[in-house]
Design an enzyme around this catalytic site. Structure first.
Site, PDB file in Angstrom:
ATOM      1  N   ARG A  15       0.408  -1.759   0.332  1.00 22.99           N
ATOM      2  CA  ARG A  15      -0.027  -0.071   0.075  1.00 22.99           C
ATOM      3  C   ARG A  15       1.301   0.930  -0.121  1.00 22.99           C
ATOM      4  O   ARG A  15       1.970   1.364   0.143  1.00 22.99           O
ATOM      5  CB  ARG A  15      -0.660   0.370   1.154  1.00 22.99           C
ATOM      6  CG  ARG A  15      -1.830  -0.812   0.899  1.00 22.99           C
ATOM      7  CD  ARG A  15      -3.229  -1.256  -0.064  1.00 22.99           C
ATOM      8  NE  ARG A  15      -4.278  -1.421   0.214  1.00 22.99           N
ATOM      9  CZ  ARG A  15      -4.468  -2.575  -0.923  1.00 22.99           C
ATOM     10  NH1 ARG A  15      -3.513  -2.813  -1.333  1.00 22.99           N
ATOM     11  NH2 ARG A  15      -5.351  -2.989  -1.048  1.00 22.99           N
ATOM     12  N   HIS A  53      -1.374   0.166  -9.908  1.00 26.29           N
ATOM     13  CA  HIS A  53      -1.890  -0.531  -8.771  1.00 26.29           C
ATOM     14  C   HIS A  53      -2.787  -1.950  -9.226  1.00 26.29           C
ATOM     15  O   HIS A  53      -3.508  -2.299  -9.761  1.00 26.29           O
ATOM     16  CB  HIS A  53      -2.976  -0.153  -7.881  1.00 26.29           C
ATOM     17  CG  HIS A  53      -3.284  -1.236  -6.747  1.00 26.29           C
ATOM     18  ND1 HIS A  53      -3.979  -0.003  -5.500  1.00 26.29           N
ATOM     19  CD2 HIS A  53      -3.543  -2.170  -6.080  1.00 26.29           C
ATOM     20  CE1 HIS A  53      -3.502  -0.898  -4.769  1.00 26.29           C
ATOM     21  NE2 HIS A  53      -3.503  -2.789  -5.342  1.00 26.29           N
ATOM     22  N   GLU A 106      -3.933   7.415  -5.260  1.00 33.50           N
ATOM     23  CA  GLU A 106      -4.119   6.102  -6.677  1.00 33.50           C
ATOM     24  C   GLU A 106      -5.299   6.955  -7.179  1.00 33.50           C
ATOM     25  O   GLU A 106      -6.517   7.593  -6.446  1.00 33.50           O
ATOM     26  CB  GLU A 106      -4.389   5.032  -6.631  1.00 33.50           C
ATOM     27  CG  GLU A 106      -3.494   4.520  -5.339  1.00 33.50           C
ATOM     28  CD  GLU A 106      -2.659   2.828  -5.278  1.00 33.50           C
ATOM     29  OE1 GLU A 106      -3.844   2.212  -5.526  1.00 33.50           O
ATOM     30  OE2 GLU A 106      -2.477   2.494  -4.714  1.00 33.50           O
TER      31      GLU A 106
HETATM   32  O1  LIG Z   1      -6.460  -6.828  -3.091  1.00 31.34           O
HETATM   33  C1  LIG Z   1      -5.831  -5.971  -2.361  1.00 31.34           C
HETATM   34  O2  LIG Z   1      -5.498  -5.514  -1.479  1.00 31.34           O
HETATM   35  C2  LIG Z   1      -4.937  -5.490  -4.079  1.00 31.34           C
HETATM   36  O3  LIG Z   1      -4.206  -4.266  -3.446  1.00 31.34           O
HETATM   37  C3  LIG Z   1      -5.918  -5.759  -5.314  1.00 31.34           C
HETATM   38  O4  LIG Z   1      -4.801  -5.994  -6.317  1.00 31.34           O
END
Ligand SMILES: O=C(O)C(=O)CO
Length: 353
Positions: free
Chosen positions: A270, A318, A299
């Site tokens: 993240r 992402h 994002e």
């Molecule tokens: O599933 C998640 O948390 C994601 O970041 C998708 O890739």
């Protein structure tokens, strides 16, 4: 429109205007589900064929549901199926009202959910770990190699006339052979990344976490080290931890200042775990060699963001779990978690609150 299996077959039209949502639910015997995104077909098929729910969805994958629309549409819902762009907080739960029993997120990450609120209200939460591990690990390796071997710069040079004669040190990067790879936050994904990197003749895997994870570490022969040792020793540092209050901006100038000038920083977890100003500083001053990011704050990252000006920073939008198989598996798991949760049965993957 609320869609049940019957309605979708055109056998029944929902919904007489004068009836309240509770009356409709009781008459149809179907639970009401709001889906915040047009999810891949596997999940929708499972919900449609369950005979257990009627659902309404935000029928777009290109634009997230506007907050106001979502606050209105969740009223009276028994369950929500959401994705990681939707903030599920007290305001939304209040708007949904007391019928809400289940949140099912089509994601492994859960930093968009107010877990305390959900726990306090006794709402169960499903999520989608495991099914995306291979896809995320694969993309992480791709991003790591793209960054360390400067592939984006190289294709740009080839296309734009920068390719002169073969040169001895032109576009040189850093190789995995004989390197030390560090993993920040060892879980399923960290293990899967290490398993894929091992054949590149990595010398040593190290990791740090809140506590040692001997079972997982033994699968990849990884040594537990302190946070500082991870920074100091890693030639490649891959961030795999969840975003929590404890990990917020844990990758900051303190970490970057301890890394080698030849090190590559990779983040597929993240964006919030990184202080992006500090990362920009570390990359632009040569404190570290490069960074590959699949996740950022915010994002999408605005195209005017300084990180986009750096040749040694590769930024992806992402996409770590973006394979057809994985996204359909996530969609199916999210649908199954939701149905099980509504039936009061154990979900396939449920967050312990
Ligand atoms: O599933 C998640 O948390 C994601 O970041 C998708 O890739």
């Amino acid at each position: 429109m609320w869609c049940s299996r019957m309605a979708l077959r055109g056998l029944q039209r929902i919904t007489p205007l004068a009836l309240t949502s509770n009356m409709q639910r009781e008459m149809s015997g179907l639970s009401r589900v709001y889906i915040t995104r047009q999810i891949p077909p596997e999940g929708l098929k499972i919900l449609r064929e369950s005979g257990q729910v009627q659902f309404q969805l935000w029928d777009s994958d290109d634009i997230p549901v506007p907050r106001q629309e979502m606050l209105e549409k969740v009223k009276g819902a028994d369950a929500l199926l959401c994705v990681l762009t939707e903030k599920i907080d007290a305001e939304l739960l209040d708007a949904a009202g007391p019928n809400l029993k289940v949140i099912s997120t089509m994601s492994v990450g859960f930093d968009h959910l107010s877990l305390e609120e959900l726990k306090r209200r006794g709402i169960r939460v499903g999520y989608t770990p495991d099914v995306l591990t291979d896809s995320v690990a694969e993309l992480t390796v791709a991003l790591l190699l793209t960054t360390s071997r400067r592939l984006i710069e190289a294709t740009h040079e080839a296309k734009t006339g920068g390719w002169g004669t073969w040169r001895t040190l032109w576009l040189c990067g850093h190789e995995l052979a004989n390197s030390t790879v560090g993993i920040l936050g060892l879980g399923r994904i960290g293990v899967a990344i290490a398993e894929r990197l091992a054949p590149f003749k990595v010398k040593k895997f190290i990791y740090t976490d809140v506590v040692p994870r001997p079972e997982l570490a033994s699968m990849i022969n990884a040594e537990y080290v302190s946070f500082d040792e991870l920074a100091e020793q890693s030639d490649f540092l891959s961030v795999c931890c969840a975003l929590t209050p404890e990990t917020k901006e844990i990758c900051n100038k303190n970490l970057f200042s301890k890394m080698k000038s030849t090190s590559i920083f990779i983040n597929t977890s993240r964006g919030g775990v990184v202080n992006q100003d500090d990362l920009y500083e570390a990359l632009s001053t040569g404190q570290i060699a490069g960074a590959g990011l699949d996740v950022t704050v915010p994002e999408p990252l605005p195209i005017s963001h300084p990180l986009f000006t750096l040749k040694n920073c590769v930024i992806l939008p992402h996409i770590a779990s973006a394979s057809y198989i994985t996204r359909n598996a996530m969609s199916a798991l999210a649908a199954n978690n939701l149905l099980l949760g509504l039936r009061g049965e154990p979900m396939i993957k449920e967050l312990k609150l």
